[in-house]
Motif scaffolding. Structure first.
Motif, PDB file in Angstrom:
ATOM      1  N   ILE A 145      71.718 -15.299  32.870  1.00 45.92           N
ATOM      2  CA  ILE A 145      71.814 -14.800  31.396  1.00 45.92           C
ATOM      3  C   ILE A 145      71.155 -13.513  31.270  1.00 45.92           C
ATOM      4  CG2 ILE A 145      71.850 -14.663  28.490  1.00 45.92           C
ATOM      5  CD1 ILE A 145      72.128 -17.154  28.967  1.00 45.92           C
ATOM      6  N   GLY A 146      71.407 -12.454  31.291  1.00 48.35           N
ATOM      7  CA  GLY A 146      70.534 -11.116  31.002  1.00 48.35           C
ATOM      8  C   GLY A 146      70.213 -10.488  29.519  1.00 48.35           C
ATOM      9  N   LEU A 147      69.251 -10.805  29.310  1.00 46.01           N
ATOM     10  CA  LEU A 147      68.770 -10.442  27.997  1.00 46.01           C
ATOM     11  C   LEU A 147      67.985  -8.977  27.933  1.00 46.01           C
ATOM     12  CD1 LEU A 147      68.531 -13.551  26.165  1.00 46.01           C
ATOM     13  CD2 LEU A 147      69.831 -12.340  25.128  1.00 46.01           C
ATOM     14  N   TRP A 148      68.083  -7.876  27.431  1.00 49.18           N
ATOM     15  CA  TRP A 148      66.968  -7.071  27.250  1.00 49.18           C
ATOM     16  C   TRP A 148      67.113  -6.186  25.591  1.00 49.18           C
ATOM     17  CZ3 TRP A 148      71.902  -6.797  28.933  1.00 49.18           C
ATOM     18  CH2 TRP A 148      72.650  -6.057  28.590  1.00 49.18           C
ATOM     19  N   ARG A 197      65.503  -2.622  22.910  1.00 46.96           N
ATOM     20  CA  ARG A 197      65.394  -1.200  22.554  1.00 46.96           C
ATOM     21  C   ARG A 197      64.172  -0.962  23.017  1.00 46.96           C
ATOM     22  NH1 ARG A 197      69.378   0.192  17.992  1.00 46.96           N
ATOM     23  NH2 ARG A 197      69.553  -2.385  18.075  1.00 46.96           N
ATOM     24  N   THR A 198      62.596  -1.770  22.886  1.00 44.48           N
ATOM     25  CA  THR A 198      61.771  -1.220  22.067  1.00 44.48           C
ATOM     26  C   THR A 198      60.561  -2.295  23.271  1.00 44.48           C
ATOM     27  OG1 THR A 198      60.819  -2.883  20.474  1.00 44.48           O
ATOM     28  CG2 THR A 198      61.612  -0.447  20.438  1.00 44.48           C
ATOM     29  N   ASP A 199      59.593  -1.851  23.991  1.00 38.43           N
ATOM     30  CA  ASP A 199      58.563  -2.137  24.740  1.00 38.43           C
ATOM     31  C   ASP A 199      57.937  -3.794  23.652  1.00 38.43           C
ATOM     32  OD1 ASP A 199      58.460  -0.243  26.298  1.00 38.43           O
ATOM     33  OD2 ASP A 199      56.679   0.713  25.739  1.00 38.43           O
ATOM     34  N   ALA A 200      58.253  -3.516  22.011  1.00 41.93           N
ATOM     35  CA  ALA A 200      57.870  -4.389  21.456  1.00 41.93           C
ATOM     36  C   ALA A 200      58.678  -5.857  21.606  1.00 41.93           C
ATOM     37  CB  ALA A 200      57.184  -4.049  20.216  1.00 41.93           C
ATOM     38  N   GLY A 201      59.986  -5.053  21.822  1.00 41.78           N
ATOM     39  CA  GLY A 201      61.219  -5.924  21.629  1.00 41.78           C
ATOM     40  C   GLY A 201      61.009  -6.884  23.125  1.00 41.78           C
ATOM     41  N   GLY A 202      60.844  -6.280  24.119  1.00 38.74           N
ATOM     42  CA  GLY A 202      60.665  -6.516  25.203  1.00 38.74           C
ATOM     43  C   GLY A 202      59.464  -7.648  25.384  1.00 38.74           C
ATOM     44  N   ALA A 203      58.357  -7.449  25.167  1.00 37.79           N
ATOM     45  CA  ALA A 203      57.442  -8.989  25.131  1.00 37.79           C
ATOM     46  C   ALA A 203      57.808  -9.717  24.504  1.00 37.79           C
ATOM     47  CB  ALA A 203      56.113  -8.006  24.693  1.00 37.79           C
ATOM     48  N   LEU A 225      60.757 -10.919  23.624  1.00 43.20           N
ATOM     49  CA  LEU A 225      61.589 -11.556  23.790  1.00 43.20           C
ATOM     50  C   LEU A 225      60.751 -12.546  25.225  1.00 43.20           C
ATOM     51  CD1 LEU A 225      64.662  -9.115  24.920  1.00 43.20           C
ATOM     52  CD2 LEU A 225      64.583 -11.664  23.649  1.00 43.20           C
ATOM     53  N   ALA A 226      60.131 -11.871  26.476  1.00 42.61           N
ATOM     54  CA  ALA A 226      59.007 -12.738  26.888  1.00 42.61           C
ATOM     55  C   ALA A 226      58.722 -14.104  26.406  1.00 42.61           C
ATOM     56  CB  ALA A 226      58.580 -11.686  27.885  1.00 42.61           C
ATOM     57  N   ASP A 227      58.106 -13.671  25.347  1.00 40.84           N
ATOM     58  CA  ASP A 227      57.197 -14.965  24.828  1.00 40.84           C
ATOM     59  C   ASP A 227      57.570 -15.902  24.405  1.00 40.84           C
ATOM     60  OD1 ASP A 227      54.424 -14.850  23.980  1.00 40.84           O
ATOM     61  OD2 ASP A 227      54.997 -15.288  22.052  1.00 40.84           O
ATOM     62  N   VAL A 228      58.886 -15.659  23.610  1.00 39.54           N
ATOM     63  CA  VAL A 228      59.941 -16.487  23.107  1.00 39.54           C
ATOM     64  C   VAL A 228      60.559 -17.195  23.793  1.00 39.54           C
ATOM     65  CG1 VAL A 228      61.546 -16.680  20.670  1.00 39.54           C
ATOM     66  CG2 VAL A 228      59.947 -15.506  20.375  1.00 39.54           C
ATOM     67  N   LEU A 229      60.830 -17.237  24.800  1.00 42.84           N
ATOM     68  CA  LEU A 229      61.839 -16.910  25.339  1.00 42.84           C
ATOM     69  C   LEU A 229      62.250 -18.462  26.930  1.00 42.84           C
ATOM     70  CD1 LEU A 229      65.490 -15.424  25.200  1.00 42.84           C
ATOM     71  CD2 LEU A 229      65.003 -16.795  24.046  1.00 42.84           C
ATOM     72  N   THR A 230      61.636 -19.249  26.058  1.00 41.68           N
ATOM     73  CA  THR A 230      60.538 -20.132  26.992  1.00 41.68           C
ATOM     74  C   THR A 230      61.942 -20.603  27.639  1.00 41.68           C
ATOM     75  OG1 THR A 230      60.506 -22.009  25.851  1.00 41.68           O
ATOM     76  CG2 THR A 230      58.688 -20.165  26.048  1.00 41.68           C
ATOM     77  N   PRO A 231      61.348 -21.833  28.910  1.00 41.45           N
ATOM     78  CA  PRO A 231      62.308 -23.133  29.053  1.00 41.45           C
ATOM     79  C   PRO A 231      62.938 -23.812  28.117  1.00 41.45           C
ATOM     80  CG  PRO A 231      60.968 -22.233  30.862  1.00 41.45           C
ATOM     81  CD  PRO A 231      60.766 -21.503  29.450  1.00 41.45           C
ATOM     82  N   ASP A 232      62.031 -24.288  27.721  1.00 45.83           N
ATOM     83  CA  ASP A 232      61.958 -25.304  26.278  1.00 45.83           C
ATOM     84  C   ASP A 232      63.170 -24.776  24.807  1.00 45.83           C
ATOM     85  OD1 ASP A 232      60.960 -27.043  27.531  1.00 45.83           O
ATOM     86  OD2 ASP A 232      59.090 -26.669  27.068  1.00 45.83           O
ATOM     87  N   GLU A 233      62.382 -23.386  24.481  1.00 47.42           N
ATOM     88  CA  GLU A 233      63.056 -22.001  23.333  1.00 47.42           C
ATOM     89  C   GLU A 233      64.887 -22.382  23.913  1.00 47.42           C
ATOM     90  OE1 GLU A 233      63.599 -21.260  19.671  1.00 47.42           O
ATOM     91  OE2 GLU A 233      61.771 -22.161  21.014  1.00 47.42           O
ATOM     92  N   ALA A 274      63.257  -6.655  29.394  1.00 49.49           N
ATOM     93  CA  ALA A 274      63.865  -7.892  29.626  1.00 49.49           C
ATOM     94  C   ALA A 274      63.820  -9.049  30.232  1.00 49.49           C
ATOM     95  CB  ALA A 274      64.942  -7.014  30.268  1.00 49.49           C
ATOM     96  N   VAL A 275      64.403 -10.260  29.658  1.00 46.35           N
ATOM     97  CA  VAL A 275      64.391 -11.485  31.372  1.00 46.35           C
ATOM     98  C   VAL A 275      65.270 -11.872  31.455  1.00 46.35           C
ATOM     99  CG1 VAL A 275      62.673 -12.394  28.776  1.00 46.35           C
ATOM    100  CG2 VAL A 275      64.961 -12.606  28.042  1.00 46.35           C
ATOM    101  N   ASN A 276      65.278 -12.969  32.425  1.00 50.98           N
ATOM    102  CA  ASN A 276      66.511 -12.888  32.940  1.00 50.98           C
ATOM    103  C   ASN A 276      66.572 -14.383  32.872  1.00 50.98           C
ATOM    104  OD1 ASN A 276      67.497 -14.276  36.032  1.00 50.98           O
ATOM    105  ND2 ASN A 276      68.802 -13.133  34.710  1.00 50.98           N
ATOM    106  N   VAL A 277      67.401 -15.128  32.106  1.00 54.35           N
ATOM    107  CA  VAL A 277      68.022 -16.989  32.023  1.00 54.35           C
ATOM    108  C   VAL A 277      68.477 -17.087  32.793  1.00 54.35           C
ATOM    109  CG1 VAL A 277      68.291 -18.645  30.102  1.00 54.35           C
ATOM    110  CG2 VAL A 277      67.334 -16.475  29.404  1.00 54.35           C
TER     111      VAL A 277
END
Length: 101
Positions: free
Chosen positions: A15-18, A20-26, A28-36, A59-62
């Motif tokens: 799964i790729g999630l991205w 629109r903004t730098d703050a949004g990307g940051a 996503l990277a902070d919230v979407l941990t493996p446990d989450e 973005a993040v890749n899961v």
């Protein structure tokens, strides 16, 4: 807040999630941990989950190993190629900071 695209490689869902903004990307990277991810997708609760932050892409890749069993031909999932998995994840409920909306 985020967009998604997903698919399969054998029994692994990607799964790729991205954002629109730098703050949004940051965020996503902070919230979407493996446990989450496991909490948001209970079908992945006992599976190996890897999250790769891609800050330059906002973005993040899961990667969820084994979610699709032995692959599309052997999968009994309603979505054997994981094409809808990104939207399934986007449909989960999270508290999103108001500044990102």
């Amino acid at each position: 807040m985020a967009r998604a695209r997903s698919g399969d490689k054998g029994g692994t869902a990607n799964i790729g999630l991205w954002a629109r903004t730098d703050a949004g990307g940051a965020w996503l990277a902070d919230v979407l941990t493996p446990d989450e991810v496991r909490a948001l997708l209970p079908e992945a609760a006992d599976l190996p989950v890897t999250v790769h932050p891609l800050p330059n892409l906002r973005a993040v890749n899961v990667v969820i190993d084994g979610l699709l069993g032995r692959g599309v031909a052997a999968s009994t999932r309603f979505d054997p190629q994981a094409k809808a998995l990104g939207e399934w994840l986007r449909g989960r409920v999270l508290d999103i900071p108001e500044a990102l909306l």
